[in-house]
Design an enzyme around this catalytic site. Structure first.
Site, PDB file in Angstrom:
ATOM      1  CG  HIS A 148      34.568  36.321  40.282  1.00 54.29           C
ATOM      2  ND1 HIS A 148      34.103  36.738  39.065  1.00 54.29           N
ATOM      3  CD2 HIS A 148      35.344  35.245  40.024  1.00 54.29           C
ATOM      4  CE1 HIS A 148      34.572  35.953  38.111  1.00 54.29           C
ATOM      5  NE2 HIS A 148      35.332  35.028  38.673  1.00 54.29           N
ATOM      6  CG  ASP A 179      32.779  39.800  38.178  1.00 61.92           C
ATOM      7  OD1 ASP A 179      33.629  39.935  39.079  1.00 61.92           O
ATOM      8  OD2 ASP A 179      32.486  38.703  37.672  1.00 61.92           O
ATOM      9  CB  SER A 257      37.675  34.638  36.273  1.00 65.54           C
ATOM     10  OG  SER A 257      36.559  33.803  36.325  1.00 65.54           O
TER      11      SER A 257
END
Length: 582
Positions: A148, A179, A257
């Site tokens: 993402h 992911d 992230s």
């Protein structure tokens, strides 16, 4: 889900969204969706994402899907994982992790997403920041971050710790389901003085861990510490898939992230990727474990891309009722799960049948609640064993059919989903006839049309296709009349939108390309589109052909159909009509 974000924005700029919806920079993508949104989506897991194997009666919170393998082995037979839990000493970041921080990078990405409601357009570009790190896998270096973090990227740059330069990076592979994204930097200067991290084993409960990255609140590298709270199959918000994940109590914020999570030995035990946020939740973060990362990297080595995690493609039900077990001829000692349906697009459709009882997978007994042994004293969904394999691998099944035990073999695949949760960073397809705009239904489209509450606000028929629909053939799609652009030929149909197209001139529509082929080949006087709810749209063919190029000009539409349809050789409108504007 942790979104990419502008690091100076306050963390109060938070909102609930699925991972394919970008937040304003440096906000959080909540996996609180598992508490709220998924509650409204009961049954969604049955053919969710990559068509994971899910019990037919359960809500998405309880559905079981495929987690990844640990080095290709079942951990219940691996001596490394059958020892008692042990608690590692607390990590001291100032001493033990400083030498590893140079492998952690800041990722800068420019994204340009498609506009699913106006599929011939793209949205305004946005910038984001996240984290990444260099790792060593089978003797080769690699640069990893979250999928993402680089979705619909137009440019990706990375910056090393203590360096003022940004290096251009190339995205080699994006694993939306898990992911994880693989990057590379061609400039060898970037790799100078950098020691890639080693991927460590799956940690144990209460093991100390540290999260390193570039979250909101500052520009420099950040370290937070905690312990492993739980290891189980968890919803991956970005890919709408359930895979093995590590839950930790260390803070994971926007910008973390893609950053590495270290164990006490200085090994990377996972990638930070999402957090659980709510009024009654504190310090619940999630980490992609190294088995998932290794599966992604091996898949890339084998195929040069990402094929995803395999599935049997079945919906199943627990057999915890004694009466239900007796009804299917089972003895009290026999255990397993009941097959309620099989996805026709799955390879398993040639081996399994409705009302079969799956008793074992690759010689590992499946309990009546759908779990198998996992390390010492733990159990996990049997789909875990499926995910230890790759798409195309063969598995053995022990099945009870009509009171007889059978030994079967089938090839694992990734069955087709009628309403996919994502389209793998591709542009949406569309086809325009006069003012009629046709497209396909997927979750990003529903999100674009109905917002974050699309699972309750979207039309009931489309939600039924999403929650319970099963494709009958691999290329089946739900094609809808998305909207009607104003023109003389479509006068009177302006209020029709987001209704499924079932037939064209009496022929059942299989997918968007099939509809385009039928329309371009139409030689009849009328074009007759039969919709859901017996709604009917009829155009006079000559009038529709004449109006179509005019719609392009009046509504600034550069092409009457998406790139994939144009590349398939279709020509619309026919050359005999008014020429299409270039």
């Amino acid at each position: 889900m942790l979104a990419r974000g502008r690091h100076l924005l306050p963390s109060s700029s938070l909102f609930q969204a699925k991972s394919f919806c970008r937040a304003p920079l440096s906000s959080l993508f909540f996996s609180e969706r598992r508490q709220s949104v998924q509650t409204a989506a009961k049954g969604r897991g049955k053919q969710h994402a990559s068509n994971s194997d899910t019990p037919a009666h359960e809500s998405p919170q309880a559905k079981h899907r495929r987690p990844p393998a640990i080095r290709g082995e079942s951990p219940e037979f691996d001596e490394e994982y059958t020892s008692h839990e042990q608690i590692h000493p607390t990590i001291e970041p100032t001493r033990s992790l400083v030498s590893f921080m140079d492998a952690v990078v800041k990722v800068f990405c420019t994204h340009t997403e498609p506009n699913f409601s106006l599929p011939w357009q793209r949205k305004r570009q946005m910038n984001s920041t996240s984290s990444g790190f260099a790792a060593s896998f089978q003797g080769q270096r690699c640069l990893l971050t979250n999928a993402h973090s680089v979705d619909y990227h137009t440019q990706v740059k990375v910056k090393k710790r203590g360096d003022d330069r940004k290096f251009l990076a190339k995205v080699l592979s994006i694993g939306v389901d898990c992911d994880v994204a693989l990057l590379d930097v061609a400039d060898e200067t970037f790799w100078e003085g950098m020691t890639p991290l080693e991927l460590g084993p799956l940690p144990h409960l209460q093991d100390s861990v540290a999260v390193i990255g570039y979250p909101i609140g500052g520009d420099t590298i950040s370290v937070t510490a905690g312990v492993v709270s739980r290891i189980e199959v968890t919803d991956y918000t970005h890919g709408s898939t359930d895979l093995l994940a590590i839950q930790i109590d260390a803070a994971i914020n926007g910008g973390n992230s893609g950053g590495p999570v270290f164990n006490a030995a200085g090994e990377c035990c996972g990638i930070a990727f999402q957090a659980l946020v709510g009024d009654s939740v504190e310090n619940v973060g999630y980490v992609i474990p190294t088995p998932v990362i290794q599966h992604f990297l091996v898949d890339y080595q084998r195929t040069g891309g990402f094929t995803g995690f395999p599935a049997l493609g079945i919906r199943w039900q627990r057999l915890e009722s004694d009466a239900l077990k007796r009804a299917f001829g089972m003895t009290p000692e026999q255990k397993g799960v009941l097959v309620r349906s099989v996805n026709p697009t799955s390879h398993a459709a040639s081996a399994l049948r409705k009302d079969d009882v799956v008793m074992a997978f690759d010689d590992v007994a499946v309990a009546s609640d759908g779990t198998v042994p996992f390390r010492t004293g733990e159990r996990i969904a049997f789909s875990y064993l499926i995910s230890t394999k790759y798409v195309g691998d063969v598995c053995k099944l022990k099945v009870l059919r009509e009171g007889k035990e059978l030994e079967l073999e089938t090839r694992l695949s990734k069955p087709h989903s009628l309403v996919p949760p994502h389209i793998n960073n591709k542009d949406p397809g569309y086809f325009i006839v006069a003012g009629l705009v046709f497209t396909t239904v997927n979750e990003p489209y529903l999100l674009s049309e109905y917002g974050a509450n699309y699972m309750t606000d979207a039309p009931v028929k489309l939600l039924e296709r999403m929650f319970h629909g099963t494709p009958q053939f691999p290329d089946e799609e739900v094609v809808v009349l998305s909207q009607v652009l104003a023109c003389d030929a479509t006068l009177g149909y302006e209020d029709i939108y987001n209704v499924q197209v079932q037939r064209f001139n009496g022929t059942t529509v299989r997918n968007l390309k099939h509809l385009a082929e039928l329309v371009t080949a139409c030689s009849e006087k009328y074009m007759r589109f039969e919709m859901e709810y017996n709604e009917l749209v009829v155009l006079e063919t000559p009038e529709a052909l004449a109006a179509t190029p005019d719609v392009m000009e009046s509504h600034s539409v550069p092409h009457l159909m998406s790139k994939d349809l144009r590349e398939s050789g279709l020509v619309w409108p026919p050359k005999s009509s008014k020429s299409q504007k270039k």
